[in-house]
Structures are given as C-alpha cells and as structure tokens.
Write a protein that holds these residues in place. Sequence first.
Motif, PDB file in Angstrom:
ATOM      1  N   ASP A   8      27.402  50.468  78.159  1.00  0.00           N
ATOM      2  CA  ASP A   8      26.729  49.228  77.782  1.00  0.00           C
ATOM      3  C   ASP A   8      27.699  48.314  77.046  1.00  0.00           C
ATOM      4  O   ASP A   8      28.539  48.787  76.272  1.00  0.00           O
ATOM      5  CB  ASP A   8      25.537  49.495  76.858  1.00  0.00           C
ATOM      6  N   HIS A   9      27.574  47.019  77.300  1.00  0.00           N
ATOM      7  CA  HIS A   9      28.364  46.005  76.600  1.00  0.00           C
ATOM      8  C   HIS A   9      27.441  44.870  76.208  1.00  0.00           C
ATOM      9  O   HIS A   9      26.709  44.341  77.046  1.00  0.00           O
ATOM     10  CB  HIS A   9      29.493  45.483  77.488  1.00  0.00           C
ATOM     11  N   PHE A  10      27.448  44.523  74.940  1.00  0.00           N
ATOM     12  CA  PHE A  10      26.678  43.395  74.434  1.00  0.00           C
ATOM     13  C   PHE A  10      27.636  42.448  73.725  1.00  0.00           C
ATOM     14  O   PHE A  10      28.483  42.881  72.967  1.00  0.00           O
ATOM     15  CB  PHE A  10      25.599  43.860  73.446  1.00  0.00           C
ATOM     16  N   GLN A  11      27.473  41.165  73.984  1.00  0.00           N
ATOM     17  CA  GLN A  11      28.347  40.176  73.354  1.00  0.00           C
ATOM     18  C   GLN A  11      27.494  39.104  72.684  1.00  0.00           C
ATOM     19  O   GLN A  11      26.548  38.596  73.284  1.00  0.00           O
ATOM     20  CB  GLN A  11      29.267  39.529  74.378  1.00  0.00           C
ATOM     21  N   ASN A  12      27.825  38.780  71.438  1.00  0.00           N
ATOM     22  CA  ASN A  12      27.181  37.705  70.698  1.00  0.00           C
ATOM     23  C   ASN A  12      28.203  36.612  70.456  1.00  0.00           C
ATOM     24  O   ASN A  12      29.343  36.888  70.097  1.00  0.00           O
ATOM     25  CB  ASN A  12      26.667  38.196  69.339  1.00  0.00           C
ATOM     26  N   ARG A  13      27.791  35.386  70.657  1.00  0.00           N
ATOM     27  CA  ARG A  13      28.654  34.237  70.369  1.00  0.00           C
ATOM     28  C   ARG A  13      27.930  33.328  69.385  1.00  0.00           C
ATOM     29  O   ARG A  13      26.865  32.794  69.677  1.00  0.00           O
ATOM     30  CB  ARG A  13      28.955  33.438  71.620  1.00  0.00           C
ATOM     31  N   VAL A  14      28.518  33.175  68.224  1.00  0.00           N
ATOM     32  CA  VAL A  14      27.986  32.265  67.212  1.00  0.00           C
ATOM     33  C   VAL A  14      29.129  31.358  66.791  1.00  0.00           C
ATOM     34  O   VAL A  14      30.139  31.833  66.267  1.00  0.00           O
ATOM     35  CB  VAL A  14      27.417  33.026  65.998  1.00  0.00           C
ATOM     36  N   ALA A  15      28.970  30.086  67.075  1.00  0.00           N
ATOM     37  CA  ALA A  15      30.036  29.099  66.832  1.00  0.00           C
ATOM     38  C   ALA A  15      31.286  29.569  67.566  1.00  0.00           C
ATOM     39  O   ALA A  15      31.266  29.758  68.765  1.00  0.00           O
ATOM     40  CB  ALA A  15      30.261  28.895  65.349  1.00  0.00           C
ATOM     41  N   SER A  16      32.368  29.774  66.863  1.00  0.00           N
ATOM     42  CA  SER A  16      33.615  30.197  67.514  1.00  0.00           C
ATOM     43  C   SER A  16      33.854  31.703  67.389  1.00  0.00           C
ATOM     44  O   SER A  16      34.911  32.203  67.746  1.00  0.00           O
ATOM     45  CB  SER A  16      34.793  29.443  66.902  1.00  0.00           C
ATOM     46  N   VAL A  17      32.876  32.451  66.882  1.00  0.00           N
ATOM     47  CA  VAL A  17      33.029  33.889  66.660  1.00  0.00           C
ATOM     48  C   VAL A  17      32.357  34.666  67.794  1.00  0.00           C
ATOM     49  O   VAL A  17      31.206  34.418  68.134  1.00  0.00           O
ATOM     50  CB  VAL A  17      32.416  34.304  65.302  1.00  0.00           C
ATOM     51  N   LYS A  18      33.109  35.611  68.386  1.00  0.00           N
ATOM     52  CA  LYS A  18      32.563  36.510  69.402  1.00  0.00           C
ATOM     53  C   LYS A  18      32.450  37.905  68.797  1.00  0.00           C
ATOM     54  O   LYS A  18      33.392  38.403  68.194  1.00  0.00           O
ATOM     55  CB  LYS A  18      33.477  36.591  70.615  1.00  0.00           C
ATOM     56  N   GLU A  19      31.318  38.515  68.969  1.00  0.00           N
ATOM     57  CA  GLU A  19      31.099  39.876  68.503  1.00  0.00           C
ATOM     58  C   GLU A  19      30.805  40.732  69.724  1.00  0.00           C
ATOM     59  O   GLU A  19      29.811  40.512  70.418  1.00  0.00           O
ATOM     60  CB  GLU A  19      29.937  39.928  67.518  1.00  0.00           C
ATOM     61  N   ASN A  20      31.683  41.702  70.025  1.00  0.00           N
ATOM     62  CA  ASN A  20      31.495  42.595  71.158  1.00  0.00           C
ATOM     63  C   ASN A  20      31.023  43.957  70.684  1.00  0.00           C
ATOM     64  O   ASN A  20      31.531  44.494  69.704  1.00  0.00           O
ATOM     65  CB  ASN A  20      32.806  42.769  71.937  1.00  0.00           C
ATOM     66  N   TYR A  69      23.082  38.486  66.675  1.00  0.00           N
ATOM     67  CA  TYR A  69      22.897  37.183  66.034  1.00  0.00           C
ATOM     68  C   TYR A  69      21.981  36.318  66.887  1.00  0.00           C
ATOM     69  O   TYR A  69      22.094  36.291  68.105  1.00  0.00           O
ATOM     70  CB  TYR A  69      24.228  36.433  65.905  1.00  0.00           C
ATOM     71  N   ILE A  70      21.095  35.580  66.228  1.00  0.00           N
ATOM     72  CA  ILE A  70      20.253  34.603  66.904  1.00  0.00           C
ATOM     73  C   ILE A  70      20.285  33.330  66.073  1.00  0.00           C
ATOM     74  O   ILE A  70      19.993  33.363  64.879  1.00  0.00           O
ATOM     75  CB  ILE A  70      18.795  35.094  67.041  1.00  0.00           C
ATOM     76  N   ILE A  94      19.313  34.305  62.403  1.00  0.00           N
ATOM     77  CA  ILE A  94      18.926  35.694  62.166  1.00  0.00           C
ATOM     78  C   ILE A  94      20.094  36.608  62.518  1.00  0.00           C
ATOM     79  O   ILE A  94      20.756  36.418  63.533  1.00  0.00           O
ATOM     80  CB  ILE A  94      17.705  36.088  63.023  1.00  0.00           C
ATOM     81  N   GLN A  95      20.317  37.592  61.663  1.00  0.00           N
ATOM     82  CA  GLN A  95      21.318  38.618  61.958  1.00  0.00           C
ATOM     83  C   GLN A  95      20.666  39.976  61.761  1.00  0.00           C
ATOM     84  O   GLN A  95      20.118  40.264  60.701  1.00  0.00           O
ATOM     85  CB  GLN A  95      22.527  38.514  61.036  1.00  0.00           C
TER      86      GLN A  95
END
Length: 84
Positions: A10-22, A57-58, A65-66
């Motif tokens: 499984d791979h989930f990626q969050n993008r908030v502004a310029s930050v990517k969280e894998n 992140y949402i 929300i985190q």
Amino acid sequence: MGKPTNVDVDHFQNRVASVKENNYFLNLGYQFTFSKYHIDAKLEWNNVLNTKSYIRYINSDFYSIQNSFIIRPSQILFSLQFNL
C-alpha cells in the motif's frame, strides 16, 4: 509444498501546500502444507518496512485536520493448523 498466500503493498500520499507525506506499507505471507500429516504452517511478516506511523492531512478553506496513527513495529508470526 509451499505457496505464497499474500503480498500486500500500500502507498498513501498526502500533499499539503508544498509538503508531500508518503506512507508505504508491506506485508508478506507464506503457507506450507504437509498433507501427509494434515498440517498447515503459515509464516507471516507484517510491516516489513517497519513504518512507524500513518499520517493523514485534510485541508479546506474552513478547516485543517491531521490524523496520526502509531503503527505496530515489524513482526513475524508463525502459526500451525492441524486436525486431531
């Protein structure tokens, strides 16, 4: 005699502004069957990559929300199933 029972990736990626969280997750399983003795042996390796946490992140115009979840460390499980 043996066969792979599961390979879960499984791979989930969050993008908030310029930050990517894998977030990466990997589980493996293998089962051995000894039909002469009616025994099934199963070997499972959970959280192979030893991922420490899952973060989601949402964001919207009205809220942010985190959610953070601490993940169980990598583990190996061996189990036997047999009939009497």
